[in-house]
Design a protein around this motif. Structure first.
Motif, mmCIF file in Angstrom:
data_model
loop_
_atom_site.group_PDB
_atom_site.id
_atom_site.type_symbol
_atom_site.label_atom_id
_atom_site.label_comp_id
_atom_site.label_asym_id
_atom_site.label_seq_id
_atom_site.Cartn_x
_atom_site.Cartn_y
_atom_site.Cartn_z
ATOM 1 N N GLY A 37 0.807 -1.218 0.000
ATOM 2 C CA GLY A 37 0.000 0.000 0.000
ATOM 3 C C GLY A 37 0.841 1.269 0.000
ATOM 4 O O GLY A 37 0.312 2.375 -0.075
ATOM 5 N N PRO B 297 2.934 1.985 -8.141
ATOM 6 C CA PRO B 297 3.283 1.033 -7.071
ATOM 7 C C PRO B 297 4.687 0.450 -7.258
ATOM 8 O O PRO B 297 5.091 0.120 -8.380
ATOM 9 C CB PRO B 297 2.221 -0.063 -7.225
ATOM 10 N N THR C 224 -3.396 -3.395 -0.812
ATOM 11 C CA THR C 224 -3.072 -2.171 -1.536
ATOM 12 C C THR C 224 -3.670 -0.997 -0.765
ATOM 13 O O THR C 224 -4.272 -1.185 0.291
ATOM 14 C CB THR C 224 -3.712 -2.211 -2.926
ATOM 15 N N THR D 262 -2.456 2.513 -4.616
ATOM 16 C CA THR D 262 -1.896 1.406 -5.399
ATOM 17 C C THR D 262 -2.923 0.421 -5.935
ATOM 18 O O THR D 262 -2.592 -0.375 -6.816
ATOM 19 C CB THR D 262 -0.844 0.623 -4.571
ATOM 20 N N THR E 138 -2.293 -1.381 -9.568
ATOM 21 C CA THR E 138 -1.860 -2.775 -9.377
ATOM 22 C C THR E 138 -2.825 -3.722 -10.087
ATOM 23 O O THR E 138 -2.409 -4.630 -10.814
ATOM 24 C CB THR E 138 -1.775 -3.122 -7.872
ATOM 25 N N GLU F 242 -7.951 -3.499 0.049
ATOM 26 C CA GLU F 242 -7.451 -2.137 0.252
ATOM 27 C C GLU F 242 -7.375 -1.792 1.728
ATOM 28 O O GLU F 242 -8.314 -2.087 2.480
ATOM 29 C CB GLU F 242 -8.432 -1.188 -0.452
#
Ligand SMILES: CC(=O)N[C@H]1[C@@H](OP(=O)(O)O)O[C@H](CO)[C@@H](O)[C@@H]1O
Length: 507
Positions: free
Chosen positions: A113, A124, A169, A173, A177, A198
């Motif tokens: 993240g 990322p 993430t 990101t 990603t 997330e």
């Protein structure tokens, strides 16, 4: 959608009404975006977050008092050593790890993240290509190591096995990603076994405890640290997903270590056979000020003291043999049982103390102008993934060799260490050593023999360039059948295709 008056009332309760001070100037689109950002911020939690940030900043001037007297290194019985153990013991650990993988009980969980600020990229970190001959990114290397470890476990036990890949993430990101994985066909992993989720974001706060606006219509938000993992596991029902898949053991790691061994059977096997609920891989620190956390005991309880929170005097302490007393460098590779994660998310998460990071946070001033501060002006509160160690019933550490397992990509090229070149060099030096051990010799472009140096200086380039695909070898195993007695021209890439060709030549 929440109305302006609802959100205003919420902010009033939280003491953060200033976040709407440009409302009258905003067009409908930005207004909606701002409301959408503010509505989920629960007023009491927001007030508490801002208050705690300012209070923690006021307190946080260096390491806690009396730290040195409360610290001790880990007792030796808590530390396994891959390097010092006899080959039979190592083989038992590895065998156990493969057994658990073959039973589909092992998952890997990536902490991805972060914003890559030190590296200086806007995408990322996992998408970074350090300039290997194959141009593989960190994500691709990791995906291929998963595939290889699944294959090795499957071959040993005659099963088809899966190591699910959970990827935490953040708002920064998640989108890129997900797109990157789709564009690369999930690197031939089954998308059903790659689970992106997330972590939460928290507002950055001024020293006076006011959340910061980075634009008239946007609060300055930052991910809640890699210890945001535990809330995120809960938010996205990840432990339930693991349970459904039968996962019992989780290898958690951070994205930037180019040498990371995903689901490392030796580490997993060691932890399982020790009956550990929580474990950490460590390497010997390279130098006292190295920016790695130290795995040690505080008041008799195992934990990590982060590099930003240890004082220099403690970091420099040496024993009678001259080695650093606090020598166990955290490489952010952790082992957890699912049960332990369950206990943490259920009972302990609120007890984790956030850490203060003081940063330069761009903001809009009273006149609505964007200001890029020259000095740190904002507090970001982060939880640390390892702060759950004190809750473990049976914590173990596992020391591994730095040159085999740790070369983090933290900084841009201009820094002297932990940059793209050092990461690339570490991987290529490792593959060069593996090739020599498997019986290969290298030639230069004119066919002249290159020296075979089994011991390379830590930041020196190997005499020949050799890159071995993780799909061919995970940790140096199985290379003799391709490389024994061969003279290879540098640069040499051993990918699956090349491996097939070399096998055919052998027959
Ligand atoms: C909160 C956290 O996990 N910090 C870790 C992590 O540091 P960062 O500087 O946050 O990347 O990775 C280091 C190893 O690369 C480890 O030594 C350190 O303790």
């Amino acid at each position: 959608m929440a109305s302006e008056s609802d959100v205003r009332a919420q902010l009033q309760r939280a003491g953060q009404e200033h976040l709407l001070r440009f409302w009258a100037e905003l067009a409908p689109g930005p207004r909606a975006a701002l409301l959408a950002e503010l509505a989920p911020l629960e007023p009491d939690a927001l007030r508490e977050h801002c208050r705690r940030a300012a209070a923690a900043w006021a307190r946080a001037s260096g390491p806690p008092p009396g730290l040195a007297a409360r610290l001790q290194p880990l007792p030796p019985e808590r530390v396994g050593r891959a390097r010092l153990c006899d080959p039979e013991t190592r083989r038992r650990w590895e065998e156990e790890g493969f057994r658990q993988i073959a039973l589909n009980k092992v998952a890997v969980l990536l902490l991805a993240g972060g914003q890559g600020t030190r590296l200086g990229v806007t995408y990322p970190k996992g998408m970074y290509d350090v300039g290997l001959p194959s141009q593989k990114t960190l994500y691709q290397l990791q995906a291929e190591r998963i595939r290889r470890v699944e294959q090795l476990a499957g071959e040993r036990h005659g099963t088809h096995c899966t190591v699910p890949w959970y990827i935490m993430t953040s708002e920064f990101t998640l989108g890129p990603t997900a797109k990157f994985f789709k564009e690369h066909d999930f690197f031939h992993l089954d998308p059903a076994n790659v689970v992106l989720f997330e972590q939460r974001m928290l507002p950055a706060v001024t020293f006076e405890g006011r959340a910061i606006l980075e634009r008239k219509d946007k609060v300055a938000m930052a991910p809640d640290g890699n210890g945001g993992l535990y809330c995120a596991l809960e938010d996205h029902r990840i432990l339930q997903d693991m349970e459904l898949r039968g996962v019992e053991f989780v290898h958690v790691y951070c994205v930037d270590n180019i040498l990371v061994r995903l689901a490392d059977p030796v580490f997993i096997g060691f932890c399982v056979l020790q009956g550990a609920d929580c474990g950490a891989k460590v390497v010997e620190k390279a130098y006292p000020e190295e920016p790695v956390g130290v795995v040690c005991q505080l008041d008799g309880v195992p934990q990590v003291v982060e590099y930003s929170e240890i004082n220099s005097e403690v970091a420099h302490l040496r024993g009678t043999d001259g080695s650093l007393i606090y020598n166990a460098g955290n490489i952010c590779n952790h082992f957890f049982t699912r049960d332990f994660l369950q206990t943490i998310t259920r009972d302990c998460e609120p007890l984790l103390q956030p850490h203060v990071a003081v940063k330069k946070v761009p903001y809009v001033d009273e006149g609505g102008n964007l200001v890029m501060p020259l000095k740190p002006n904002g507090i970001k509160m982060e939880k640390f993934v390892f702060d759950v160690f004190p809750f473990a019933r049976n914590f173990v550490a596992f020391e591994v060799l730095r040159e085999e397992e740790f070369s983090p990509l933290k900084n841009a090229e201009a820094a002297s260490r932990d940059n793209p070149s050092s990461a690339r060099r570490a991987l290529l030096a490792q593959h060069y050593r593996w090739a020599l051990q498997a019986g290969a010799r290298f030639l230069d472009a004119h066919g002249a023999q290159l020296p075979a140096l089994s011991c390379l200086p830590p930041d020196g380039d190997p005499p020949a360039i050799c890159e071995i695909s993780p799909l061919v070898s995970y940790s140096g195993e199985g290379l003799e059948m391709y490389l024994q007695g061969r003279e290879l021209q540098s640069p040499f890439i051993l990918d699956e295709e090349q491996a097939r060709v070399l096998r055919l030549l052998e027959m």
